[in-house]
Design a protein around this motif. Structure first.
Motif, PDB file in Angstrom:
ATOM      1  N   SER A 166       0.844  -1.198   0.000  1.00 45.97           N
ATOM      2  CA  SER A 166       0.000   0.000   0.000  1.00 45.97           C
ATOM      3  C   SER A 166       0.875   1.241   0.000  1.00 45.97           C
ATOM      4  O   SER A 166       1.871   1.313   0.734  1.00 45.97           O
ATOM      5  CB  SER A 166      -0.915   0.017   1.229  1.00 45.97           C
ATOM      6  OG  SER A 166      -1.843  -1.051   1.186  1.00 45.97           O
ATOM      7  N   PHE A 167       0.471   2.218  -0.806  1.00 47.11           N
ATOM      8  CA  PHE A 167       1.170   3.495  -0.918  1.00 47.11           C
ATOM      9  C   PHE A 167       0.234   4.588  -0.389  1.00 47.11           C
ATOM     10  O   PHE A 167      -0.918   4.679  -0.817  1.00 47.11           O
ATOM     11  CB  PHE A 167       1.538   3.770  -2.374  1.00 47.11           C
ATOM     12  CG  PHE A 167       2.336   2.671  -3.013  1.00 47.11           C
ATOM     13  CD1 PHE A 167       3.713   2.640  -2.921  1.00 47.11           C
ATOM     14  CD2 PHE A 167       1.692   1.648  -3.713  1.00 47.11           C
ATOM     15  CE1 PHE A 167       4.452   1.614  -3.503  1.00 47.11           C
ATOM     16  CE2 PHE A 167       2.417   0.623  -4.300  1.00 47.11           C
ATOM     17  CZ  PHE A 167       3.807   0.608  -4.193  1.00 47.11           C
ATOM     18  N   ALA A 202       1.934   4.030  -8.564  1.00 50.17           N
ATOM     19  CA  ALA A 202       0.952   4.566  -7.625  1.00 50.17           C
ATOM     20  C   ALA A 202       0.472   5.951  -8.033  1.00 50.17           C
ATOM     21  O   ALA A 202      -0.729   6.259  -7.952  1.00 50.17           O
ATOM     22  CB  ALA A 202       1.553   4.599  -6.222  1.00 50.17           C
ATOM     23  N   VAL A 218      -3.232   3.697  -2.163  1.00 45.22           N
ATOM     24  CA  VAL A 218      -3.226   2.868  -3.369  1.00 45.22           C
ATOM     25  C   VAL A 218      -2.793   1.466  -2.958  1.00 45.22           C
ATOM     26  O   VAL A 218      -1.644   1.246  -2.573  1.00 45.22           O
ATOM     27  CB  VAL A 218      -2.264   3.438  -4.433  1.00 45.22           C
ATOM     28  CG1 VAL A 218      -2.243   2.534  -5.669  1.00 45.22           C
ATOM     29  CG2 VAL A 218      -2.673   4.858  -4.815  1.00 45.22           C
TER      30      VAL A 218
END
Length: 267
Positions: A166-167, A202, A218
């Motif tokens: 996850s970003f 991302a 993201v």
């Protein structure tokens, strides 16, 4: 400028404690803004007394869809500033974006919503099927033969991915990344050193979403081919896992959020 901070401190999230994160954030935001907390079911009734509403860890809206729809309608009619802004094209607007991004050729897990279109997906021994209006993996099933009416469920090939990552962004600025090394343990996260290619991936979705302000997450998976594929674009109330990032990254996030809110309030 007083803020109304919307959160469900008692929401029983799996593997996460929403309340801890919001206690941390509100304790820091109070250094810069007058601030009050309320439950999402109360937001529409009290938000007129505030300059902006910050929607944070309020839980999946499908659990209170009627109240959420009423909140959005009241906020739009009154011109209330809501953070994240209600123009988000990701999860805030449902799961249609997965279909739109698939059709547009973005690097996303290929998605359809009509079993008759199964031939459009890469062949797979099993498919993930989840409600189009779902959230938090509610109603997720796996089957070799997806069926049912068109437009009700999302259908995706089940991918044997290496890990999820996850970003996290404030506005269009990247903050940090976390990943789950074990695919079976989604919320056992560790810090992740994002590469330039990862960030290009991302940022493409942040740009697609066109939110001028807000917090976005993201979510992606590393496919067997080595490429990243989008899993979800969280732009409504993404959990941040702030307790898992180093103190410097946590401090930088709070600073970025404070700056974003000041900017948002003066637009």
């Amino acid at each position: 400028m007083p803020l109304l901070y919307v959160t469900d401190l008692a929401y029983p999230a799996r593997g996460r404690r929403y309340c801890d994160e919001d206690i941390l954030l509100t304790s820091r935001l109070r250094e810069h803004f007058p601030l009050a907390l309320c439950h999402p079911l109360d937001a529409a009734a009290v938000m007129a007394d505030f300059d902006a509403v910050v929607v944070r860890n309020s839980g999946p809206v499908l659990h209170y869809q009627e109240a959420y729809d009423a909140f959005r309608a009241v906020a739009r009619a009154a011109g209330t500033r809501v953070y994240n802004p209600l123009t988000g094209r990701g999860d805030m607007a449902g799961k249609q974006y997965l279909l739109d991004l698939t059709a547009a050729g973005y690097p996303v897990i290929p998605t359809i919503d009509d079993p008759a279109d199964l031939a459009l997906l890469p062949a797979a021994p099993s498919y993930a099927v989840k409600p189009k209006q779902g959230a938090d993996s509610i109603g997720l099933t796996f089957t070799a033969h997806p069926g049912g009416p068109a437009g009700v469920n999302l259908i995706q090939p089940r991918i044997d991915f290496a890990y999820e990552v996850s970003f996290y962004f404030v506005d269009d600025a990247f903050q940090y990344a976390l990943h789950a090394p074990d695919p079976a343990r989604r919320w056992q996260l560790e810090p992740y050193e994002a590469t330039a290619a990862d960030l290009d991936f991302a940022r493409a979705f942040i740009e697609w979403n066109t939110l001028s302000h807000g917090i976005q997450r993201v979510d992606a998976c590393r496919a067997p081919s080595g490429e990243l594929l989008l899993v979800e674009l969280e732009d409504l109330n993404p959990y941040l896992s702030l307790d898992l990032v180093p103190p410097a990254a946590q401090e930088a996030f709070v600073t970025a959020l404070t700056r974003s809110l000041h900017s948002f309030l003066t637009v």
